[in-house]
Design an enzyme around this catalytic site. Structure first.
Site: not given
Ligand SMILES: *Cc1c(COP(=O)(O)O)cnc(C)c1O
Length: 400
Positions: A140, A225, A254
């Protein structure tokens, strides 16, 4: 207006791209949130780990208000007095050399894809238009067209073709699969240290170290990520520190916002982000002084207030206690720090009904995939508060 009225409004005028629990929140403080009727809940999702510092943290709030009254947006056409200090603080904390500020997580991922491709053509001499990036099954990384194009989740892709080419997908947690997938055109490997949205999937011990070795050997960029796993959530500032590795590029978002104001960043060595020349990339709001001031204080409180150490202690306690619940529904409890998943057996009938039962008992949790309940409270939670939550979780898992 009561909850029903607000829900009716949302349903009448809003796009239906979420399936939220029917709780309408009006206030938050620390680990607690209140709905419009005044009912109090313990937040066990922390906005997908964006409020690691707790709701409306007073010091971040003060930094936001102070900065909002002074200067909010300059665009990068001019410089501002928050950006340089944020860069320096981020680099010192994470041992990075260069920072690219963006707004959302998906934007950080997109920006990093641009950077590694350009690096592949400029530094590695890959034939133009042929660069490949390897990602993992059940990844994700966000919701843009390019990103969902290499998702393996059918619903994330359905109806959105055509997609951006240049991605390959391999199983997560399998280092030899990476070695086999690398071609002369590979520029990067993009991976989550723990897969969050996939259901809190923890790779085998040593995976990140192996990945690091392989990426170095083949001269490809390792991208972690850490948008969800980063900033204390797993009990380290970055989850990659658990294995003592440093990625070439690390993505954060985040919790960099403390929940206040969207802000994300690509952290990099000089080589990769160094490929950007003026005009190659940009964002009107990226690096704005308001976002920078918020991010600086969000990092500061995380460290000064011992939240990362607390995540270690409380995470270990929570997981041990969850594992001792003798419920026939529990297949596995897994995670790291305060990123914890309770996987239920297929026969349990899905995690959603357990989340709804927990809501009725004052605990807000969200199912991830069909059978996993994610428990990820703000990192400031105390042992008494965990005990309070455990009582309710055990009750639901034993009686439903
Ligand atoms: C939430 C998330 C994203 C995307 O972040 P947004 O601010 O919603 O665009 C990307 N990678 C990971 C692992 C995430 O948990």
């Amino acid at each position: 207006m009561n909850s029903e009225d607000y829900i009716r409004l949302e349903n009448e005028y809003g796009a239906r791209n979420y399936h939220p629990l029917d709780v309408v929140l009006a206030r938050g403080e620390g680990i607690w949130v209140w709905d419009v009727e005044g009912n109090k809940y313990l937040d066990c999702l922390s906005s997908y780990s964006a409020v690691n510092q707790g709701h409306c943290h007073p010091r971040i709030l003060a930094a936001l208000v102070e900065q909002a009254g002074r200067l909010t947006l300059t665009s990068r056409a001019f410089r501002n007095d928050q950006l340089g200090p944020l860069y320096k603080e981020l680099c010192e904390l994470t041992n990075s050399h260069m920072v690219l500020p963006m707004n959302s997580g998906a934007e950080a991922v997109e920006s990093c894809i641009k950077a590694v491709r350009k690096w592949g053509y400029k530094a590695k001499g890959i034939p133009y238009g042929q660069a490949e990036i390897i990602a993992c099954e059940n990844n994700f990384h966000g919701r843009t067209i390019t990103i969902v194009g290499f998702s393996t989740e059918e619903q994330y892709r359905d109806g959105y073709a055509p997609f951006t080419p240049g991605f390959r997908v391999i199983p997560f947690g399998d280092a030899s699969a990476l070695e086999e997938a690398i071609t002369p055109n590979t520029v990067a490997f993009l991976v989550e240290p723990i897969q969050g949205e996939a259901g809190i999937i923890v790779p085998p011990e040593g995976y990140l170290r192996e990945i690091r070795r392989i990426c170095t050997e083949h001269d490809i960029a390792m991208i972690t990520d850490e948008i969800q796993t980063g900033l204390g959530r797993t009990g380290k500032l970055l989850a990659e520190e658990h294995e003592g590795v440093e990625a070439d590029l690390t993505l954060i978002g985040k919790a960099l916002s403390g929940g206040f104001y969207p802000v994300s960043a690509v952290l990099s060595n000089k080589e990769v982000l160094g490929v950007f020349q003026p005009g190659d990339h940009g964002s009107t709001f990226g690096g704005n002084p308001l976002g920078c001031a918020v991010a600086r204080m969000a990092l500061k409180v995380l460290i000064e207030e011992g939240m990362i150490e607390n995540a270690v202690r409380m995470g270990e306690y929570l997981m041990a206690e969850l594992r001792s619940i003798p419920s026939p529904h529990i297949k596995e409890v897994r995670g790291k720090g305060l990123l914890v998943g309770i996987e239920l057996f297929e026969e349990a009938g899905g995690a959603r009904r357990f989340c709804e039962a927990l809501q009725a008992r004052g605990l807000l949790c969200k199912e991830t995939h069909r059978n996993v309940i994610r428990i990820a409270p703000p990192l400031i939670i105390s042992q008494d508060e965990i005990d309070w939550a455990l009582e309710r979780i055990a009750d639901v898992l034993m009686t439903l």
